[in-house]
Design a protein around this motif. Structure first.
Motif, PDB file in Angstrom:
ATOM      1  N   GLN A 270       0.831  -1.208   0.000  1.00  0.00           N
ATOM      2  CA  GLN A 270       0.000   0.000   0.000  1.00  0.00           C
ATOM      3  C   GLN A 270       0.865   1.258   0.000  1.00  0.00           C
ATOM      4  O   GLN A 270       0.540   2.247  -0.664  1.00  0.00           O
ATOM      5  CB  GLN A 270      -0.929  -0.002   1.221  1.00  0.00           C
ATOM      6  CG  GLN A 270      -2.031  -1.042   1.174  1.00  0.00           C
ATOM      7  CD  GLN A 270      -2.950  -0.883  -0.033  1.00  0.00           C
ATOM      8  OE1 GLN A 270      -3.297   0.225  -0.421  1.00  0.00           O
ATOM      9  NE2 GLN A 270      -3.331  -2.005  -0.636  1.00  0.00           N
TER      10      GLN A 270
ATOM     11  N   LYS B 164       2.053   1.922  -3.449  1.00  0.00           N
ATOM     12  CA  LYS B 164       0.994   2.503  -4.266  1.00  0.00           C
ATOM     13  C   LYS B 164       0.873   3.999  -4.023  1.00  0.00           C
ATOM     14  O   LYS B 164       0.718   4.791  -4.953  1.00  0.00           O
ATOM     15  CB  LYS B 164      -0.345   1.815  -3.978  1.00  0.00           C
ATOM     16  CG  LYS B 164      -0.514   0.471  -4.650  1.00  0.00           C
ATOM     17  CD  LYS B 164      -1.904  -0.075  -4.408  1.00  0.00           C
ATOM     18  CE  LYS B 164      -2.090  -1.427  -5.101  1.00  0.00           C
ATOM     19  NZ  LYS B 164      -3.455  -1.977  -4.873  1.00  0.00           N
ATOM     20  N   ARG B 165       0.929   4.385  -2.740  1.00  0.00           N
ATOM     21  CA  ARG B 165       0.805   5.801  -2.390  1.00  0.00           C
ATOM     22  C   ARG B 165       1.950   6.626  -2.992  1.00  0.00           C
ATOM     23  O   ARG B 165       1.781   7.784  -3.353  1.00  0.00           O
ATOM     24  CB  ARG B 165       0.771   5.979  -0.868  1.00  0.00           C
ATOM     25  CG  ARG B 165      -0.528   5.535  -0.224  1.00  0.00           C
ATOM     26  CD  ARG B 165      -0.646   6.053   1.196  1.00  0.00           C
ATOM     27  NE  ARG B 165       0.439   5.594   2.058  1.00  0.00           N
ATOM     28  CZ  ARG B 165       0.401   4.463   2.757  1.00  0.00           C
ATOM     29  NH1 ARG B 165      -0.674   3.668   2.692  1.00  0.00           N
ATOM     30  NH2 ARG B 165       1.418   4.106   3.516  1.00  0.00           N
TER      31      ARG B 165
END
Length: 265
Positions: free
Chosen positions: A204, A207-208
Motif C-alpha cells: 500500500q 501505491k501511495r
C-alpha cells in the motif's frame, strides 16, 4: 562476486501429480493424496478438473479441459460448477505439493547440486558452480530441459544474479535463461511490485508513492528506503539486487532411494 541462480516455479504441481505414471513411493503417496485418498477415485485428462482452496473456495489449479470450458484460476467454485456439469473437484493440499517437490529435487540432484526448497511449488538452484562441469549455461540448461521432457510438469524458469531476483522473474511467468546481467536487469526492472514477497502494508505504501515497477523501487537511494520502509523490507530488496546473500538450506538426498512402476493390469 557475481553468482548465477536458477528458479523453477511449478504453478500446478498438485494437478501435474495426477498425471504421473512412473512413481517413487513419495510420488505414489502424493498422487493418492491428490485424489483425496479414495481408492475408487479415478480421473482422466479428458474430464474437466479443478483444484480448489477450501479457505477461499476459489480455483487454484485447472486442467486443459476445464480451461477450454471457460474456468480460470481465481474463479469461485459455484461459478466453475455452472460451466461444467461433469466437473471433478479436488481440495488443494499443500502437503501433496511438498512431496512432489521433494521428488523433483531427488531426480534433479543427478544433474545439479545446491538445490534449495521454496515450498510448496518452487526450487532455488545455484547454477554458477555447475558451469565448469557443463562448460556453458546453454549446455547445463539443455540437460535440465531434457530431464523434464520425460515428465508432465508445467513450470516457469528464470536465471538471475540472486535467488530472489530469479524467483520474481519466474513468478511473472517470463522464461529467461541468461548469464548476461545487462539482459537480466531490464527484465527485473519491468516487473510489477505486486510480485514482491512482502505484506500489504508495504504494498500500500508503494501505491501511495506511485511506485508500480520494481525498477523504480530498486533505483531509490538506500537512505530514502530506510526512511520510508521497515528494515526487513530494505534488507529484502538488497538481497534481490544480490548485494546481500540469501539464507537457503541446501537439499541433502536420502541415503536410501527406491522407485517402482505401477502396471495397470
Amino acid at each position: 562476486i557475481f553468482m548465477l541462480w536458477l528458479y523453477l516455479y511449478f504453478p500446478s504441481l498438485q494437478l501435474d501429480c495426477l498425471y504421473q505414471s512412473s512413481t517413487s513411493p513419495e510420488k505414489k503417496k502424493a498422487s493418492h493424496k491428490a485424489l483425496g485418498n479414495k481408492p475408487g477415485n479415478r480421473m482422466t485428462e479428458k474430464a474437466p478438473l479443478i483444484i480448489v482452496d477450501s479457505k477461499s473456495n476459489q480455483v487454484v489449479q485447472v486442467n486443459q479441459t476445464g480451461l477450454l470450458a471457460g474456468i480460470k484460476v481465481g474463479m469461485g467454485l459455484a461459478t466453475s460448477a455452472s460451466l461444467c456439469h461433469d466437473l471433478q473437484v479436488i481440495p488443494y493440499q499443500e502437503e501433496v505439493e511438498n512431496l512432489q517437490l521433494k521428488h523433483i529435487a531427488q531426480e534433479l540432484y543427478a544433474l545439479t547440486a545446491d538445490i534449495s526448497f521454496d515450498p510448496p511449488n518452487g526450487l532455488y538452484i545455484k547454477v554458477g558452480n555447475m558451469l565448469t562441469l557443463y562448460q556453458s549455461l546453454q549446455h547445463y540448461w539443455q540437460a535440465v530441459q531434457e530431464h523434464f521432457e520425460q515428465a508432465h510438469y508445467h513450470f516457469y524458469y528464470a536465471s538471475a544474479y540472486s535467488p530472489y531476483a530469479a524467483k520474481l522473474i519466474a513468478l511473472a511467468k517470463i522464461n529467461l535463461i541468461s548469464e548476461d546481467k545487462q539482459r537480466i536487469t531490464p527484465v527485473l526492472a519491468s516487473l510489477p511490485t505486486s510480485l514482491l514477497d512482502t505484506h500489504n502494508k508495504n504494498k500500500q505504501a508503494l501505491k501511495r508513492l506511485g511506485i508500480k515497477k520494481l525498477g523504480q523501487l530498486l533505483a531509490l537511494d538506500r537512505k530514502e528506503l530506510t526512511k520510508r520502509f521497515e528494515l526487513a523490507f530494505t534488507v529484502y530488496l538488497t538481497k534481490i539486487k544480490g548485494e546481500l546473500p540469501c539464507t537457503l538450506v541446501v537439499y541433502q538426498p536420502e541415503v536410501v532411494f527406491s522407485r517402482y512402476l505401477e502396471l495397470l493390469y
